[in-house]
Design a protein around this motif. Structure first.
Motif, PDB file in Angstrom:
ATOM      1  N   THR A   1       0.829  -1.220   0.000  1.00  0.00           N
ATOM      2  CA  THR A   1       0.000   0.000   0.000  1.00  0.00           C
ATOM      3  C   THR A   1       0.856   1.261   0.000  1.00  0.00           C
ATOM      4  N   TYR A   2       2.079   1.189  -0.497  1.00  0.00           N
ATOM      5  CA  TYR A   2       2.991   2.336  -0.449  1.00  0.00           C
ATOM      6  C   TYR A   2       2.441   3.557  -1.171  1.00  0.00           C
ATOM      7  N   LEU A   3       1.601   3.350  -2.202  1.00  0.00           N
ATOM      8  CA  LEU A   3       1.110   4.493  -2.975  1.00  0.00           C
ATOM      9  C   LEU A   3      -0.284   4.952  -2.547  1.00  0.00           C
ATOM     10  N   PHE A   4      -0.584   4.788  -1.248  1.00  0.00           N
ATOM     11  CA  PHE A   4      -1.886   5.263  -0.768  1.00  0.00           C
ATOM     12  C   PHE A   4      -2.022   6.777  -0.961  1.00  0.00           C
ATOM     13  N   GLY A   5      -0.918   7.463  -1.135  1.00  0.00           N
ATOM     14  CA  GLY A   5      -0.989   8.896  -1.412  1.00  0.00           C
ATOM     15  C   GLY A   5      -1.655   9.202  -2.735  1.00  0.00           C
ATOM     16  N   ASP A   6      -1.729   8.233  -3.646  1.00  0.00           N
ATOM     17  CA  ASP A   6      -2.401   8.451  -4.931  1.00  0.00           C
ATOM     18  C   ASP A   6      -3.895   8.702  -4.751  1.00  0.00           C
ATOM     19  N   TYR A   7      -4.463   8.196  -3.654  1.00  0.00           N
ATOM     20  CA  TYR A   7      -5.883   8.464  -3.397  1.00  0.00           C
ATOM     21  C   TYR A   7      -6.092   9.173  -2.067  1.00  0.00           C
ATOM     22  N   GLY A   8      -5.028   9.383  -1.313  1.00  0.00           N
ATOM     23  CA  GLY A   8      -5.069  10.292  -0.179  1.00  0.00           C
ATOM     24  C   GLY A   8      -5.660   9.776   1.107  1.00  0.00           C
ATOM     25  N   VAL A   9      -5.880   8.465   1.237  1.00  0.00           N
ATOM     26  CA  VAL A   9      -6.490   7.920   2.444  1.00  0.00           C
ATOM     27  C   VAL A   9      -5.664   6.719   2.905  1.00  0.00           C
TER      28      VAL A   9
ATOM     29  N   ALA B   1      -6.996  17.935  -2.288  1.00  0.00           N
ATOM     30  CA  ALA B   1      -6.367  17.520  -3.536  1.00  0.00           C
ATOM     31  C   ALA B   1      -7.274  16.654  -4.389  1.00  0.00           C
ATOM     32  N   TYR B   2      -8.245  15.961  -3.752  1.00  0.00           N
ATOM     33  CA  TYR B   2      -9.051  14.980  -4.472  1.00  0.00           C
ATOM     34  C   TYR B   2     -10.551  15.175  -4.304  1.00  0.00           C
ATOM     35  N   GLY B   3     -11.016  16.382  -4.054  1.00  0.00           N
ATOM     36  CA  GLY B   3     -12.449  16.585  -3.892  1.00  0.00           C
ATOM     37  C   GLY B   3     -12.921  16.048  -2.554  1.00  0.00           C
ATOM     38  N   LEU B   4     -13.933  15.184  -2.570  1.00  0.00           N
ATOM     39  CA  LEU B   4     -14.434  14.592  -1.339  1.00  0.00           C
ATOM     40  C   LEU B   4     -13.475  13.535  -0.813  1.00  0.00           C
ATOM     41  N   ASP B   5     -13.457  13.402   0.512  1.00  0.00           N
ATOM     42  CA  ASP B   5     -12.634  12.390   1.149  1.00  0.00           C
ATOM     43  C   ASP B   5     -13.110  11.007   0.724  1.00  0.00           C
ATOM     44  N   PHE B   6     -12.177  10.121   0.448  1.00  0.00           N
ATOM     45  CA  PHE B   6     -12.563   8.801  -0.048  1.00  0.00           C
ATOM     46  C   PHE B   6     -12.600   7.794   1.098  1.00  0.00           C
TER      47      PHE B   6
ATOM     48  N   ARG C   1     -18.488   7.068   2.457  1.00  0.00           N
ATOM     49  CA  ARG C   1     -18.870   7.644   1.178  1.00  0.00           C
ATOM     50  C   ARG C   1     -19.344   6.580   0.191  1.00  0.00           C
ATOM     51  N   CYS C   2     -18.722   5.423   0.202  1.00  0.00           N
ATOM     52  CA  CYS C   2     -19.081   4.417  -0.800  1.00  0.00           C
ATOM     53  C   CYS C   2     -19.300   3.044  -0.178  1.00  0.00           C
TER      54      CYS C   2
ATOM     55  N   HIS D   1     -17.670   9.200  -7.612  1.00  0.00           N
ATOM     56  CA  HIS D   1     -17.232   7.810  -7.707  1.00  0.00           C
ATOM     57  C   HIS D   1     -15.910   7.618  -6.991  1.00  0.00           C
ATOM     58  N   ARG D   2     -14.813   8.115  -7.538  1.00  0.00           N
ATOM     59  CA  ARG D   2     -13.519   7.956  -6.907  1.00  0.00           C
ATOM     60  C   ARG D   2     -12.555   8.992  -7.444  1.00  0.00           C
ATOM     61  N   GLN D   3     -11.422   9.165  -6.762  1.00  0.00           N
ATOM     62  CA  GLN D   3     -10.468  10.178  -7.170  1.00  0.00           C
ATOM     63  C   GLN D   3     -10.058   9.974  -8.604  1.00  0.00           C
ATOM     64  N   SER D   4     -10.144  11.027  -9.387  1.00  0.00           N
ATOM     65  CA  SER D   4      -9.910  10.834 -10.797  1.00  0.00           C
ATOM     66  C   SER D   4      -9.928  12.150 -11.519  1.00  0.00           C
ATOM     67  N   VAL D   5     -10.079  12.043 -12.829  1.00  0.00           N
ATOM     68  CA  VAL D   5     -10.206  13.233 -13.637  1.00  0.00           C
ATOM     69  C   VAL D   5     -11.539  13.181 -14.326  1.00  0.00           C
ATOM     70  N   SER D   6     -12.579  13.416 -13.620  1.00  0.00           N
ATOM     71  CA  SER D   6     -13.874  13.445 -14.270  1.00  0.00           C
ATOM     72  C   SER D   6     -14.747  14.495 -13.634  1.00  0.00           C
ATOM     73  N   HIS D   7     -16.048  14.400 -13.760  1.00  0.00           N
ATOM     74  CA  HIS D   7     -16.904  15.556 -13.571  1.00  0.00           C
ATOM     75  C   HIS D   7     -18.165  15.242 -12.793  1.00  0.00           C
ATOM     76  N   TRP D   8     -18.847  16.277 -12.503  1.00  0.00           N
ATOM     77  CA  TRP D   8     -20.206  16.206 -11.981  1.00  0.00           C
ATOM     78  C   TRP D   8     -21.082  17.009 -12.915  1.00  0.00           C
ATOM     79  N   PRO D   9     -22.035  16.459 -13.637  1.00  0.00           N
ATOM     80  CA  PRO D   9     -22.902  17.273 -14.448  1.00  0.00           C
ATOM     81  C   PRO D   9     -24.056  17.856 -13.663  1.00  0.00           C
ATOM     82  N   VAL D  10     -24.317  19.131 -13.894  1.00  0.00           N
ATOM     83  CA  VAL D  10     -25.543  19.757 -13.404  1.00  0.00           C
ATOM     84  C   VAL D  10     -26.295  20.176 -14.632  1.00  0.00           C
ATOM     85  N   SER D  11     -27.397  19.563 -14.933  1.00  0.00           N
ATOM     86  CA  SER D  11     -28.033  19.848 -16.201  1.00  0.00           C
ATOM     87  C   SER D  11     -29.426  20.395 -16.016  1.00  0.00           C
TER      88      SER D  11
END
Length: 630
Positions: free
Chosen positions: A217-225, A518-523, A527-528, A555-565
């Motif tokens: 789990t050395y790269l837990f910093g990639d998702y911050g938890v 760094a990642y929006g909502l805490d993971f 949350r899930c 969903h999870r830390q990433s590069v995506s969006h939340w649509p408000v339509s």
């Protein structure tokens, strides 16, 4: 002054009132990818970025004669293979203009600062597993524990695919399907990483076997938890993401945003910077349901014909307990997103879905980070800076170290940092030497408690004008992080020509965060977790007249969006309710619903740029993208 005049920039076209979809931001890759896909599906989009450059955390900046990449540090997904689903996705989003550089065979070097142990993570994960077994050959139970861990990862990766599909289900069907989804995903899917390592894999005790969990789990910093709070499936996603190697955009991370912006503009879309959105305009229909009608930008109302997609994050879009009042647009606040973008009456249902009826903030902001940008005199080759990352961990007990660190009263008490990420930034980019000959850069990232930077006298100050005390804190952190770099990259000592530190306040100003997250909502697991089916109703179905946000929040830390339509509700619901008697308009409405739902799922899977799902989910994404563009 007319509305379009205050938005117009020399390198962008003039905004018209004919935009079908408006994207208020800060704009990351998720928002840009959504805009690009909708543009390719034939819709006119207008993108409004509050910063002076589009791209969110994927942008770059030039300072002191050096170019620094802010966000993207490495990407897996076997991008060297032209048949790679993730590579094909980026090809669609950028019209094939984005190129990738392959990093060194050893893409991650893991270093235990306490014991001095080092472990190289190479692009051959089978070989990595063999070397792990060799390292623990005298440790009883290590081989069986590693085998169980890999099996648990495979089951959890199947669950990730199910999570993508869940976001498309109507709420009533989600209620019925959720028990089945949990059964198919396996018992480990929603448990914490620590629970799976201990209970399922048998990595327990105080001996050497327990350190295996720290290495895995050395790269837990990639998702911050840390492992004791993170859902296991996010760790499982990363387990094989870099199998086949790690990659970096040629020309720097800015090329991801640049090529996507070009894709949008080729199809008549517009992207504007220095255009902060202060409000999403909504109104109630005859049935009392909320409709998003447009946005307010710099005091000007901009209507949207089809919908509004917010990439500003859940907390910025729907607020958090106590976030009320009017936004200040005079630049006096650290963040232009200091209040919810939608009215309180419309935002409240979404907050209840995430936090429950009590509205205690069970899912707060993610971890905050410090970013040290270092410019060096000398090429990467001359200074011994490789195209790889160094993960320096305090020791293998990430949970205890992280808890102890975050419990400190102030940064003055810090003596040890639980994890430090050192990226040979310029060495990863094959084109950097051509653009900046004889120079190189390193980026150093470390977690930090944002409360240490919440002094009242720092909050209403401008960048580079926060006073001597603030600068003293920055200098202390800069010294600590530079010494860490010198220890593991000794050739850089005496070669530093530029070094500047970004704090949570910096993030708030440039990226529109509230706590430097760094990642929006805490993971976390609430949350899930399997007990929180309501949270899974918060989804990204674009043209539902619904509200959503960037993918890392739904969903999870990433590069995506939340649509408000522009939909019947500002909350996730079933399909788009078209209120028109015209058959032709009804067909267009159904078409927009189809395209935007597919875009919502597609941009969800694009999150693989940082935390890839299993290959099967990427194959699903490829199918979706082909449906959109054909």
């Amino acid at each position: 002054m007319k509305g379009h005049e205050i938005l117009a920039l020399s390198h962008f076209c003039t905004l018209t009132t004919e935009a079908e979809t408006i994207f208020p931001l800060p704009l990351g890759i998720g928002g840009l990818s959504t805009a690009a896909l909708l543009a390719k599906a034939g819709y006119k989009v207008a993108v409004l970025e509050q910063h002076d450059v589009a791209g969110g955390s994927s942008h770059a900046f030039v300072e002191g004669g050096f170019e620094f990449d802010v966000g993207i540090h490495y990407v897996g997904g076997q991008l060297h293979d032209v048949s790679s689903p993730l590579r094909k996705v980026f090809s669609v989003l950028t019209d094939g203009k984005l190129e990738w550089c392959r990093m060194d065979k050893v893409y991650d070097k893991v270093v235990n600062d306490t014991t001095g142990e080092e472990f190289d993570m190479s692009d051959d994960h089978r070989a990595n597993n063999e070397r792990i077994l060799e390292k623990y050959r005298d440790t009883p139970g290590a081989e069986e524990a590693l085998k169980k861990y890999k099996a648990a990862c495979e089951r959890a990766q199947l669950g990730v695919l199910m999570m993508f599909l869940v976001k498309v289900l109507p709420i009533w069907l989600l209620h019925l399907a959720w028990p089945l989804i949990m059964r198919v995903s396996g018992p480990d899917f929603m448990r914490t990483t620590k629970e799976v390592l201990e209970d399922e894999c048998g990595i327990t005790g105080d001996g050497k076997l327990r350190t295996l969990g720290g290495l895995l789990t050395y790269l837990f910093g990639d998702y911050g938890v840390p492992p004791e709070r993170s859902p296991f499936f996010i760790q499982a996603c990363l387990d094989d993401h870099y199998d086949g190697g790690a990659f970096f955009p040629k020309g720097g991370s800015k090329m991801v945003a640049k090529t996507m912006v070009a894709c949008i503009q080729r199809r008549g879309g517009h992207v504007y910077v220095r255009a902060p959105v202060s409000q999403v305009l909504v109104e109630k229909d005859a049935a009392g349901k909320f409709l998003a009608k447009g946005v307010v930008c710099k005091g000007q109302t901009i209507p949207a014909r089809r919908g509004v997609v917010s990439n500003a994050g859940f907390r910025n879009t729907f607020g958090y307990p106590g976030a009320t009042g009017e936004a200040k647009l005079d630049g006096s606040k650290s963040s232009p997103w200091s209040v919810p973008l939608v009215p309180e009456e419309a935002a409240l249902p979404q907050r209840k879905l995430l936090h429950g009826s009590s509205l205690d903030e069970k899912v707060g902001p993610s971890v905050a980070m410090l970013y040290l940008f270092v410019g060096l005199d000398g090429s990467a080759e001359d200074l011994g800076v490789k195209a790889q990352n160094i993960w320096r961990v305090q020791d293998w007990n990430h949970d205890e170290n992280f808890r102890r660190f975050m419990a400190l009263d102030s940064s003055d008490d810090v003596e040890q940092i639980p994890v430090v990420f050192i990226a040979g930034a310029s060495a990863k980019d094959d084109d950097f030497e051509r653009r900046f000959p004889g120079k190189s850069t390193v980026t150093i990232i470390a977690p930090v408690n944002p409360a240490w930077f919440q002094r009242e006298d720092w909050q209403d100050t401008r960048v580079k004008h926060r006073g001597a005390d603030y600068m003293a804190v920055k200098e202390k952190w800069k010294f600590m992080l530079l010494e860490t770099m010198y220890k593991y990259l000794p050739g850089t000592r005496g070669k530093v020509a530029y070094a500047d530190l970004g704090t949570p306040l910096t993030n708030n100003f440039y990226l529109g965060t509230q706590n430097g997250e760094a990642y929006g909502l805490d993971f976390n697991t609430h949350r899930c977790g399997k007990h929180n089916t309501k949270q899974n109703m918060v989804r990204a179905l674009v043209p539902q007249p619904d509200a959503s946000l960037r993918h890392e929040d739904y969903h999870r830390q990433s590069v995506s969006h939340w649509p408000v339509s522009r939909s019947p509700k500002l909350q996730a619901a079933g399909g788009l309710q078209c209120r028109t008697k015209s058959k032709s308009k009804s067909r267009r409405c159904r078409s927009f619903r189809r395209d935007s739902v597919m875009v919502g799922v597609a941009t969800a899977a694009i999150s693989g740029i940082t935390t890839s799902a299993a290959a099967s989910s990427m194959a699903l994404l490829r199918t979706i993208v082909e449906m959109i563009v054909t």
